[in-house]
Structures are given as structure tokens and as C-alpha cells.
Scaffold this motif. Structure first.
Motif, PDB file in Angstrom:
ATOM      1  N   UNK A   1      23.035  59.073  20.536  1.00 44.48           N
ATOM      2  CA  UNK A   1      22.416  57.750  20.689  1.00 44.48           C
ATOM      3  C   UNK A   1      22.900  57.064  21.964  1.00 44.48           C
ATOM      4  N   UNK A   2      24.190  57.194  22.251  1.00 46.74           N
ATOM      5  CA  UNK A   2      24.739  56.556  23.455  1.00 46.74           C
ATOM      6  C   UNK A   2      24.099  57.098  24.730  1.00 46.74           C
ATOM      7  N   UNK A   3      23.801  58.379  24.749  1.00 48.10           N
ATOM      8  CA  UNK A   3      23.162  58.971  25.935  1.00 48.10           C
ATOM      9  C   UNK A   3      21.793  58.363  26.189  1.00 48.10           C
ATOM     10  N   UNK A   4      21.148  57.939  25.117  1.00 48.05           N
ATOM     11  CA  UNK A   4      19.833  57.290  25.255  1.00 48.05           C
ATOM     12  C   UNK A   4      20.002  55.813  25.592  1.00 48.05           C
ATOM     13  N   UNK A   5      20.836  55.123  24.818  1.00 45.62           N
ATOM     14  CA  UNK A   5      20.995  53.670  24.965  1.00 45.62           C
ATOM     15  C   UNK A   5      21.621  53.274  26.306  1.00 45.62           C
ATOM     16  N   UNK A   6      22.596  54.062  26.765  1.00 48.05           N
ATOM     17  CA  UNK A   6      23.306  53.707  28.001  1.00 48.05           C
ATOM     18  C   UNK A   6      23.034  54.722  29.113  1.00 48.05           C
ATOM     19  N   UNK A   7      21.829  55.281  29.103  1.00 48.10           N
ATOM     20  CA  UNK A   7      21.450  56.294  30.093  1.00 48.10           C
ATOM     21  C   UNK A   7      21.689  55.814  31.527  1.00 48.10           C
ATOM     22  N   UNK A   8      21.263  54.606  31.845  1.00 48.51           N
ATOM     23  CA  UNK A   8      21.379  54.106  33.215  1.00 48.51           C
ATOM     24  C   UNK A   8      22.830  53.984  33.660  1.00 48.51           C
TER      25      UNK A   8
END
Length: 413
Positions: free
Chosen positions: A289-296
């Protein structure tokens, strides 16, 4: 007389031993978990440990240490250093670097890894690295963060505002000669008299060769071990859990099949194995989930962090918020942006990041002879559609490490 019977119903959550073990294992860092497993293996013959002979995960340093791993009732040297850092008016980023450095001191208070290695791991500029170490060198006990004995002595001398070139040459090149009382050689090399050498020696003896002396420290050097590595492969974010950080455990078949086998020991071993697997699965789900939520953030850095709270992750995974809190407690990640804590990826409002970026821009470009007041900075932010109070501007300014208007004018920052 009232003989009526009043019944009171209470709902209580009774934690089983299995649940307690699961919760404890989930919140342990890799270093602490490794220690826990090794202790369990000593007292439980049903547990068999298999260490990984080769790690494909490790970074440039073999291991990392964190005082966060040391659970002590008494305040340790690392606790004292961290407390000093948290009281300093420096930027959040600089504070994070300083805490990383003190988390990587050995039992003497010396650096357990080289400065260049720290610079590379955290992806720092030379300026940022020097700023961080200047702060470390100002902490009590003076001398912590030194790379070696010579460095330690010179840090203490500079702290005392002693900047004697001959004395520094004496420390750099002739400590062994001093120990052997080879005064004639020193006198010849440095063009000083024996009396001057003895005066220098008297001064050196006032310094501490071991900065940690007198403070509580942990005997072993345990480093911050990243729980996972996040990388960019062909434009895609991927992660790998650091399985090598924790020894694999199996059931000891020889013990289980022996006459001495104890059911409780076997049951405990099975439960620990299950809890370790559950920990792995929970961390993996959170990372996905973190890879998606904090991708930028992973691609572009801290200025691109998005608003994210524990409740968001808990809701997506169908877990309690406290479970997420335990899962990220005292844990670190190796990312394209350097080594960071799990917690740093959670912020309640990303607007504050944008405001801090603007504040830094305003202050860096202000007239140094007439720097902006906090009220003026608030006004400039309002022009950018950010309604913010003067006291909040002052708070953010201090977190960024900028002094007051008067001090900025005085120091020409």
C-alpha cells in the motif's frame, strides 16, 4: 432490608499467550527480534536456528545499530544524545540525519561506520554531512561521533576553543612517541622544547579517550537493520523484505522424536514460527500500500509526501489501527531516498510540506539586511492562498532550522 441481587455484566478482552507473542513479535525491530529468537532457542530445545550464510539484501555496511533497539529502564548514552538533538532548533531533515549518526555509535561513543558510508547511504551532500557532524560534536559528552582516538581528542580541543596547529600535529603523528616518551624525536620533528611537549601532554591528559565512559551503553553493537529494500526497476517500484536479518527457525526433529520431548516447548516453537510468518505477511501488505500511496516520494523525495495516516492503511487491510502502529514501530526502510523510518511516511497533512517549501524559498531569497518578520511571511503565504497564523509560521520556521528575524539579520543567513 434489600436482598435483591444485582448482576453487572462486563466485557473484557482476555489476551491469550499466543496473542501476546504475536503482538510482541510484530512490533519488534529486526535486531530486537533476532535477539529474542536466539534467547528462545537457548531455553527451548524444540527450536532449531538456521542462519543465512549469504545475504543478497545487505547494503554497503554489513549491519546497522540503533539505540532504539535497547530497551533499558535506565537512560542510556544514546537516550541522552537523542534528547539533546530533539531540543535543538534545526530542520526535521537535519535532526533525522543526526539521530541516524548517534544510532550508529559503538560502545565507546565512536562512529561504527565511516562518514563516506553514511553520506552514501543517506544520499547526502557534503554540506549536509558536515552540518550534521558539527551538531554531533557540540553534544555532551564531547567527543562522541569521532572516527578514532585522534579525532576524538581534537573534537574536544576545538570544543574548548583550542586550535593549536602544533598540538594537532602532535596528536596526529606522535601519540605513540608520547607513550614511549620519545621526546627528542618529537622535539626535532615539531621544533618544540621538552617543556612545551610536557605542557601539551598535560593538556591532552585532561581529555577523555572514551567519550562514553561514565554512561550506560549496550555492550554489543547492533545496527539499524532495514526491514525491507525499496527499489526502482524499469520505472516500477518493487520491495524485498529483509529476510536475512532474522534467522530462520524450524522444529528440532531430534528433540521432538526423543523421550525428553515436552508438549509445551513444541507448542511454543510452533506458535513462534506462525507469528513470524504473520509478521512477514503484515509488513508485506503494508509495503504494498505504501508503494502506491507514497509513490511520488520514492521517486522524487520528501517534498512529494502525501497525506497518510495509520487509519487509512488499517481500513484498507481490515486491521486495527494499533496493529499498523505496532508493525511500523522502530522499523526502517532502505529506499531510493536513503534509509528512512516507516513512521516518516505517515503525515496527517501534506499541506504543511508545501508551506515549508515556500517558507524556505521566501527566507533564502529575502533581503539579508531586512529579513522578513513572521507576520510578513504569513502575509506572503496568504497571497499564495495558504491561510496560516503567525505563530504557526514561527513553528514551521524553527522546524526548518531558520532563526528569528533579528538573528537572521545579525548572522546574515
Amino acid at each position: 432490608m434489600d436482598f435483591s441481587l444485582n448482576l453487572k455484566q462486563e466485557a473484557k478482552l482476555i489476551l491469550t499467550q499466543e496473542m501476546k507473542t504475536s503482538m510482541n513479535i510484530l512490533q519488534m525491530s529486526s535486531s530486537k527480534l533476532r535477539e529474542y529468537i536466539e534467547k528462545e532457542a537457548v531455553v527451548n530445545p524444540a527450536i532449531e536456528i538456521n542462519y543465512s550464510s549469504k545475504s543478497s539484501f545487505k547494503s554497503n555496511s554489513d549491519e546497522y545499530i540503533s539505540p532504539l533497539e535497547f530497551m533499558s529502564k535506565e537512560e542510556t548514552l544514546f537516550d541522552i544524545l537523542e534528547e539533546q538533538i530533539r531540543y535543538l532548533k534545526i530542520s526535521a531533515k537535519l535532526r533525522e540525519i543526526c539521530i541516524f549518526i548517534i544510532n550508529n555509535l559503538d560502545s565507546k561513543g565512536y562512529l561504527a561506520m565511516g562518514k563516506l558510508e553514511i553520506k552514501k547511504l543517506l544520499k547526502l551532500s557534503t554540506k549536509s554531512l558536515n552540518e550534521a557532524f558539527n551538531i554531533i560534536y557540540s553534544l555532551e559528552p564531547v567527543g562522541v561521533g569521532a572516527e578514532n582516538l585522534k579525532d576524538c581528542l581534537k573534537i574536544q580541543l576545538r570544543y574548548k576553543q583550542i586550535d593549536d596547529e602544533v598540538l594537532f600535529l602532535l596528536i596526529d603523528n606522535h601519540l605513540e612517541d608520547i607513550a614511549n616518551q620519545n621526546f627528542e624525536l618529537i622535539s626535532s620533528k615539531l621544533s618544540i622544547t621538552k617543556d612545551e611537549i610536557l605542557d601539551y601532554l598535560k593538556l591532552i591528559r585532561t581529555l577523555s579517550p572514551i567519550p562514553s565512559r561514565g554512561y550506560i551503553v549496550n555492550d554489543s553493537t547492533n545496527y539499524i537493520v532495514p526491514e525491507a529494500k525499496i527499489e526502482i526497476n524499469d520505472g516500477t517500484l518493487v520491495f524485498k523484505i529483509n529476510e536475512e536479518a532474522i534467522p530462520k527457525i524450524n522444529l528440532n526433529s531430534s528433540y521432538i522424536n526423543s523421550n525428553e520431548a515436552n508438549k509445551n516447548s513444541i507448542y511454543t516453537a510452533i506458535n513462534i514460527i506462525k507469528c513470524l510468518e504473520k509478521r512477514y505477511q503484515t509488513l508485506s501488505k503494508i509495503l504494498e500500500i505504501l508503494l502506491v500511496k507514497q509513490r511520488d516520494f520514492f521517486f522524487f523525495g520528501s517534498n512529494f509526501l502525501k497525506s497518510l495516516i495509520l487509519k487509512d492503511i488499517a481500513k484498507e487491510l481490515g486491521l486495527h489501527e494499533s496493529t499498523i502502529s505496532r508493525a511500523i514501530k522502530d522499523k526502517y526502510l532502505e529506499t531510493p531516498q536513503g534509509i528512512i523510518s516507516f513512521k516518516s511516511l505517515f503525515i496527517s497533512d501534506s499541506t504543511s510540506i508545501i508551506i515549508k517549501i515556500l517558507l524556505e524559498e521566501f527566507i533564502n531569497n529575502e533581503d539579508k539586511n531586512s529579513p522578513y518578520s513572521d507576520e510578513k511571511l504569513a502575509s506572503l503565504l496568504r497571497e499564495r492562498n495558504f491561510k496560516i497564523a503567525r505563530r504557526t509560521v514561527a513553528k514551521y520556521r524553527e522546524e526548518l532550522g531558520f532563526p528569528s528575524t533579528r538573528e537572521r539579520r545579525k548572522t546574515k543567513i
